[in-house]
Design a protein around this motif. Structure first.
Motif, short mmCIF file in Angstrom:
data_model
loop_
_atom_site.label_atom_id
_atom_site.label_comp_id
_atom_site.label_asym_id
_atom_site.label_seq_id
_atom_site.Cartn_x
_atom_site.Cartn_y
_atom_site.Cartn_z
N LEU A 1 -7.50 -0.24 -7.05
CA LEU A 1 -6.30 0.26 -6.21
C LEU A 1 -6.89 1.35 -5.31
CD1 LEU A 1 -3.19 0.73 -8.71
CD2 LEU A 1 -3.45 -0.77 -6.53
N HIS A 2 -8.06 2.10 -5.80
CA HIS A 2 -8.77 3.03 -5.08
C HIS A 2 -9.75 2.20 -3.78
CE1 HIS A 2 -7.54 6.18 -7.86
NE2 HIS A 2 -7.66 7.07 -6.66
N TYR B 1 -0.53 5.31 -8.76
CA TYR B 1 -1.59 6.53 -9.24
C TYR B 1 -0.30 7.25 -10.36
CZ TYR B 1 -4.41 4.92 -5.53
OH TYR B 1 -5.31 4.27 -4.73
N LYS C 1 1.44 2.70 -3.47
CA LYS C 1 0.09 3.34 -4.10
C LYS C 1 0.45 4.66 -4.76
CE LYS C 1 -4.02 0.66 -2.55
NZ LYS C 1 -5.24 0.90 -2.13
N ASP D 1 0.80 -1.29 0.11
CA ASP D 1 0.03 -0.18 0.20
C ASP D 1 0.66 1.08 0.14
OD1 ASP D 1 -2.42 -1.19 -0.10
OD2 ASP D 1 -2.87 -1.41 2.04
#
Length: 259
Positions: A31-32, A14, A10, A7
């Motif tokens: 992912l969101h 993005y 991330k 995490d």
């Protein structure tokens, strides 16, 4: 070099996707929505010697999605994942799918379009209703009767995924009933924030050519656009693309899959 993400990675994921959501809609949404610590999710970077990101590989259940700005991927990274996770679907740009094809002899490549909803062309009708959790078992059985989708899942796997998405508000379904039975269905394959996808558009073979698919998709898209969401779908059939164009979708990029 293959690097497994957590995490904490991330923001880099993005950043790599950037504004190219249309090329990797499901990884972006997943992912969101979920943590990478979930057992059904994984993400990897591939990095060459200069340590820059070369590609993103993303697993959700038994599906694998690949995104590379430079359209490059190492086949030797992909093949072990397919065997380890019993992958039944690989999605990416046409050039990457074409590159993988000689190495995935048990898979069949297909090529289509990512389409984006631009306008309401058909008014929603009253015979379409939103499904609830009690409907999901029947929806799963309807989806599995579709020759285009049914080979990708077992009933248990599909039912579990649909229940999970419904309970976490990651998906909603619209249906039409005839004589008490669900005969047509469309849902969001995923939705989070201001982005959603349309998926599992299925009509029972005995009820086709009555406008049911158009009706459920129109109702779903109308609801999503009323919430100011961008709506996408992926289509691999030219005749179906024409249907979606009549509903207000326009093609925005090419996409491919191995199934």
């Amino acid at each position: 070099m293959l690097y497994k993400c957590t995490d904490s990675d991330k923001p880099a994921l993005y950043d790599y996707i950037g504004n190219n959501i249309k090329h990797c809609i499901y990884p972006y949404l997943d992912l969101h929505k979920y943590s990478l610590s979930e057992p059904f999710m994984d993400a990897w970077f591939t990095k060459p010697t200069d340590n820059t990101i070369d590609a993103l590989i993303f697993r959700y259940h038994n599906g694998l999605h690949i995104y590379s700005i430079n359209q490059t991927v190492n086949v030797n990274d992909i093949i072990p994942m397919i065997h380890q996770y019993n992958i039944t679907f690989v999605g990416s740009t046409p050039s990457i799918i074409h590159h993988l094809s000689p190495h995935l002899t048990n898979f069949i490549p297909e090529y289509g379009q990512v389409m984006k909803y631009a306008r309401d062309n058909i008014a929603p009708t009253d015979d379409v209703s939103m499904a609830n959790e009690d409907d999901i078992e029947e929806i799963a059985r309807l989806i599995l009767r579709s020759p285009e989708i049914g080979t990708l899942y077992s009933f248990d796997d599909l039912h579990k995924q649909l229940i999970e998405r419904y309970r976490t508000k990651y998906s909603r379904s619209y249906i039409i009933r005839s004589n008490g039975a669900i005969v047509s269905h469309a849902c969001t394959g995923a939705e989070c924030g201001k982005v959603a996808t349309v998926a599992y558009v299925v009509t029972d073979s005995n009820y086709r050519h009555h406008g049911y698919a158009s009706a459920v998709v129109a109702k779903l898209c109308h609801a999503l656009t009323c919430e100011d969401k961008e709506v996408f779908l992926v289509c691999y059939d030219k005749n179906t693309m024409q249907l979606y164009e009549k509903l207000g979708f326009t093609s925005c990029c090419q996409y491919g899959k191995q199934i």
